[in-house]
Design a protein around this motif. Structure first.
Motif, PDB file in Angstrom:
ATOM      1  N   ILE A   1      11.520  -2.307  -0.431  1.00  0.00           N
ATOM      2  CA  ILE A   1      12.282  -3.505  -0.063  1.00  0.00           C
ATOM      3  C   ILE A   1      11.500  -4.760  -0.421  1.00  0.00           C
ATOM      4  O   ILE A   1      12.056  -5.739  -0.960  1.00  0.00           O
ATOM      5  N   PHE A   2      10.178  -4.760  -0.132  1.00  0.00           N
ATOM      6  CA  PHE A   2       9.364  -5.943  -0.428  1.00  0.00           C
ATOM      7  C   PHE A   2       9.246  -6.170  -1.941  1.00  0.00           C
ATOM      8  O   PHE A   2       9.259  -7.318  -2.403  1.00  0.00           O
ATOM      9  N   LEU A   3       9.176  -5.077  -2.738  1.00  0.00           N
ATOM     10  CA  LEU A   3       9.111  -5.233  -4.191  1.00  0.00           C
ATOM     11  C   LEU A   3      10.398  -5.812  -4.739  1.00  0.00           C
ATOM     12  O   LEU A   3      10.376  -6.675  -5.636  1.00  0.00           O
ATOM     13  N   LEU A   4      11.551  -5.344  -4.243  1.00  0.00           N
ATOM     14  CA  LEU A   4      12.829  -5.913  -4.683  1.00  0.00           C
ATOM     15  C   LEU A   4      12.940  -7.378  -4.303  1.00  0.00           C
ATOM     16  O   LEU A   4      13.437  -8.207  -5.074  1.00  0.00           O
TER      17      LEU A   4
ATOM     18  N   SER B   1       0.804  -1.226   0.000  1.00  0.00           N
ATOM     19  CA  SER B   1       0.000   0.000   0.000  1.00  0.00           C
ATOM     20  C   SER B   1       0.836   1.275   0.000  1.00  0.00           C
ATOM     21  O   SER B   1       0.274   2.361  -0.031  1.00  0.00           O
ATOM     22  N   TRP B   2       2.179   1.161   0.074  1.00  0.00           N
ATOM     23  CA  TRP B   2       3.086   2.313   0.039  1.00  0.00           C
ATOM     24  C   TRP B   2       2.855   3.263   1.222  1.00  0.00           C
ATOM     25  O   TRP B   2       3.200   4.449   1.136  1.00  0.00           O
ATOM     26  N   ARG B   3       2.306   2.766   2.310  1.00  0.00           N
ATOM     27  CA  ARG B   3       2.227   3.608   3.503  1.00  0.00           C
ATOM     28  C   ARG B   3       3.634   3.855   4.056  1.00  0.00           C
ATOM     29  O   ARG B   3       3.914   4.916   4.589  1.00  0.00           O
ATOM     30  N   ASP B   4       4.491   2.854   3.953  1.00  0.00           N
ATOM     31  CA  ASP B   4       5.906   3.015   4.252  1.00  0.00           C
ATOM     32  C   ASP B   4       6.660   2.795   2.939  1.00  0.00           C
ATOM     33  O   ASP B   4       6.881   1.656   2.532  1.00  0.00           O
TER      34      ASP B   4
ATOM     35  N   PHE C   1      11.130  -7.536   9.973  1.00  0.00           N
ATOM     36  CA  PHE C   1      10.615  -6.664   8.913  1.00  0.00           C
ATOM     37  C   PHE C   1       9.096  -6.520   9.027  1.00  0.00           C
ATOM     38  O   PHE C   1       8.557  -5.409   8.885  1.00  0.00           O
ATOM     39  N   PHE C   2       8.381  -7.643   9.307  1.00  0.00           N
ATOM     40  CA  PHE C   2       6.931  -7.589   9.394  1.00  0.00           C
ATOM     41  C   PHE C   2       6.474  -6.738  10.572  1.00  0.00           C
ATOM     42  O   PHE C   2       5.486  -6.002  10.482  1.00  0.00           O
TER      43      PHE C   2
END
Length: 792
Positions: A735-738, A726-729, A780-781
């Motif tokens: 990092i999660f997309l990479l 959601s791109w809130r952070d 991370f979570f």
């Protein structure tokens, strides 16, 4: 000598142990919870009686009847039909006769007629064999007592040794005329009228048994003796009435006053939302729902009203619609709408107000008058939609034992009520007995095996108060084996303000017989309720309101029967108070959920022990199984289903042979706090002092706060999962997309078996290769944002 004694004792050791164990001086230690459990009984049911034998009542062999789930009981039946040619009173010139049947200390009386010399009673008296204290039955024809007159007009006597025995399927015994004898049986006694009688010996299977006056069910109340007989009741046929209020025309309401439509059927009132008075043609398009019962006694009354003040409504128009003119629909197809003219009220109006309605009686629904957790019937209202029954359930209500005194004078007048579907049954009331014996058998047709049969025992107040609850038993038919007779003694448990109390035991015998096994198996794949409940579903609030109204209607109609089934009895059978708040029930439900997740928690604990090499042999076997499943992935699903198959077979030996009953430990009824019990039995609204209510409110806030925290934590974990994309952070999402991009490339070039095997070996790695610090994915979570920081 000592050696000889020791040798003798050694050889006789087993016999001595058996003798000592049988001595009453060494009783076995009993678990205090055993009194709350079901006990197996071995009553002498009908199927175990020998066939044939003599027909003598006293000392003869018992004969098999169709009542094979109860113990056979013998009764002396006396049918008093009518009389003729009775002498008249010399003073009044008339005759006010009645008949008194006397057997030992038991007396039964018929109705008294005024000024009739040929009255007709057609009443049956039944005297139990076990309580007979005389060998002569006397029938007196009496008249209204007057000073100076004889105590009866005439009499007829019968010797019990000469009374015939008639058991089904014998033909009924025809009544005969008997001449009345005078008080002094002299040869010159003149005859004084005749009475038609029939006297025979039979069992509870006799057709005269349900409507007979019973000697063991007679009680003195007020001016005379009365008997509460056994009775079969049928619940009224209930319908849902749906009134779709579409619009109205030419509504002349007060200036700027919003209008609404109110519908009323008996005590049920429903209203639409307020429509702002911007036009004379308001539109609502809302449904008003009611519960009605056949035969229809009330009409639908609709009024259009305007809201002229906070507590003041002005009626614009009114109309009444009889139920028989409404359309009955069996499915969800639309009903034709109609315009109805409203009657003018108050001042003269320029135009006639009309309302546009779509009203119908819903026959495709099952009108719920009991909770879906304890439902006993799912058939829709319309009989045309009923299916064929898939079986029958037969219940023998045998007796009760060790009942507690329920009245101030230290007695109990107990009767049992059973309900399944539309059929209610009530046994006769056994007066002043702590161990009443009913031995009555009843049968119900079964249309769905996933239903419950409910039985309860009550104390008859004899019209002087409320019938007291003694206990309740529920039997789920799906837990029963077909064609098996269950004979158990059920503890009758009731929760009082002082705590859990055992009121006695109820002995039952029941059997579930399947007519069509294929149809019964097919029903497990069908919805629980008729399809209309899912196509046009009600909201939760609507269902609660309609169920409450349905219970009131059923209680009202059954309370008008004779003998009446009192309101408190119907409400207890239908669990009217099940929705009320209870700290005890809340804790019980919480631990039910905890018990459900305990299996998953145990599995997770076992996996953790395997990963931590607590048992190296088990961990090595898991490694071998992992390698086999990775190399042969087609074995994963077969292995899983085969494991569940063997688990079910293994649990078969642990299956309880007794039907389930009340679990006092799971219900938290044993260690409940007294104040929690007092809160559970409090009235609504509360009747307790202000300081007590404040304390309970603070306690409720504390419990609700903990529940609120748990729910908030669960919501936080879900929001963190959604925050991954959601791109809130922005940095966390990048990092999660990479990671996703790299994982897609690696999984594309690497065989899936290798990835699965490496992942499994990583999870099963030895503790020396593990760190006590949280892993990177977990850290991370936990750093992902949630919406909790935006709350007030």
């Amino acid at each position: 000598m000592d050696c000889a004694i020791a040798t003798l004792f050694w050889h006789r050791k087993k016999q001595l142990i058996k003798i000592i164990s049988n001595l009453k001086y060494f009783p076995k230690k009993m678990n205090p919870l055993d009194e709350y459990r079901i006990k197996d009984t071995k009553p002498r049911l009908g199927e175990r009686w020998p066939h044939g034998g003599g027909r003598s009542w006293i000392g003869g062999d018992k004969i098999t009847t169709t009542y094979d789930l109860v113990e056979q009981m013998f009764y002396l039946y006396v049918r008093v039909v009518k009389a003729r040619d009775l002498p008249t009173n010399a003073v009044t010139g008339g005759c006010d006769p009645y008949v008194e049947v006397k057997l030992g200390n038991y007396k039964g009386k018929t109705q008294r007629f005024e000024k009739k010399t040929s009255p007709e009673w057609n009443q049956v008296f039944a005297f139990s064999k076990d309580k007979i204290q005389s060998s002569i039955v006397e029938i007196f024809v009496r008249e209204k007592e007057m000073v100076g007159r004889d105590d009866y007009l005439g009499r007829v006597d019968f010797d019990l040794n000469e009374v015939p025995t008639r058991l089904p399927p014998d033909s009924p015994l025809a009544p005969q005329w008997y001449r009345l004898e005078e008080r002094r049986r002299a040869p010159e006694s003149r005859l004084r009228g005749e009475v038609m009688l029939a006297v025979w010996i039979g069992s509870q299977a006799d057709e005269a048994f349900p409507e007979a006056w019973h000697s063991d069910a007679a009680a003195v109340h007020g001016d005379g003796v009365f008997s509460v007989r056994s009775k079969v009741y049928v619940s009224p046929k209930l319908w849902y009435l749906r009134v779709n209020v579409i619009e109205a025309q030419d509504v002349e309401a007060a200036e700027a006053a919003p209008v609404f439509v109110k519908g009323q059927v008996g005590n049920q009132v429903c209203k639409t939302k307020l429509f702002p008075n911007r036009t004379a043609n308001p539109v609502w398009n809302e449904d008003l729902l009611f519960v009605i019962a056949e035969p229809f006694e009330e009409a639908l009354v609709l009024t259009v009203e305007s809201k002229v003040g906070p507590t003041r409504d002005e009626v614009v128009g009114r109309m009444s619609i009889p139920m028989h003119v409404l359309e009955r629909r069996m499915d969800h197809r639309p009903v034709h709408s109609r315009w109805f003219n409203l009657d003018r009220l108050g001042t003269e109006r320029k135009f006639s107000t009309r309302v546009h309605l779509r009203a119908c009686l819903e026959g495709g629904y099952h009108v719920l008058d009991e909770s879906t957790l304890y439902i006993s019937d799912q058939r829709p209202t319309a009989r045309q939609l009923w299916k064929q029954p898939i079986g029958i359930v037969e219940v023998g209500i045998l007796s009760a034992n060790a009942l507690l005194p329920m009245k101030a004078r230290g007695t109990t007048d107990a009767y049992c009520v059973a309900k399944y579907g539309h059929k209610w049954v009530r046994t006769r009331t056994i007066v002043e007995s702590f161990s009443p014996t009913w031995n009555e058998q009843y049968t119900w047709e079964v249309y769905d095996p996933c239903t419950l049969l409910t039985l309860a025992v009550f104390d008859n107040c004899h019209l002087s108060g409320r019938d007291s609850r003694i206990g309740k038993v529920r039997i789920r038919l799906s837990t029963l084996e077909t064609d098996k007779i269950y004979t158990h003694s059920y503890p009758l448990l009731v929760l009082h303000p002082s705590g859990l109390k055992k009121m006695g035991e109820l002995q039952l015998a029941f059997r579930f017989t399947c007519i069509s096994l294929t149809q019964m198996i097919y029903l497990y794949s069908r919805p629980l309720l008729p399809k209309t409940h899912y196509i046009q579903a009600f909201t939760i609030s609507q269902l609660d309101k309609l169920r409450y109204e349905a219970m009131n209607i059923v209680a009202s109609r059954l309370g008008r029967a004779e003998p009446p089934l009192r309101k408190e009895v119907v409400e207890y059978m239908l669990d009217v108070e099940s929705h009320m708040w209870s700290m005890r029930r809340s804790k019980a439900n919480f631990f039910r959920i905890a018990s459900f997740f305990s299996g998953l928690v145990g599995t997770g604990r076992w996996v953790r022990q395997v990963c931590e090499w607590k048992n190296p042999i088990t961990t090595v076997l898991v490694h071998v199984l992992l390698c086999i499943l990775v190399c042969y992935p087609e074995l994963v699903l077969p292995t899983g289903f085969l494991y569940m198959f063997f688990m079910a077979v293994w649990n078969l030996r642990l299956r309880d042979s007794q039907p389930p009953h009340v679990d006092t430990k799971m219900s938290w009824a044993e260690g409940v706090h007294p104040d929690e019990l007092d809160e559970e039995f409090d009235t609504f609204p509360t009747s307790r002092p202000q300081d007590v209510v404040r304390m309970r409110y603070d306690r409720l806030r504390s419990v609700a706060g903990r529940i609120q925290s748990v729910v908030g934590d669960m919501a936080t974990q879900g929001e963190r999962f959604l925050a991954l994309l959601s791109w809130r952070d922005p940095r966390a999402t990048t990092i999660f997309l990479l990671f996703c991009l790299c994982a897609a490339v690696v999984l594309f070039v690497t065989p899936f078996k290798i990835v699965t095997l490496l992942l499994g070996l990583f999870l099963l790695r030895h503790p020396r290769f593990r760190s006590k610090m949280p892993c990177a994915p977990s850290s991370f979570f936990r750093r992902l944002p949630a919406r909790a920081d935006t709350m007030l």
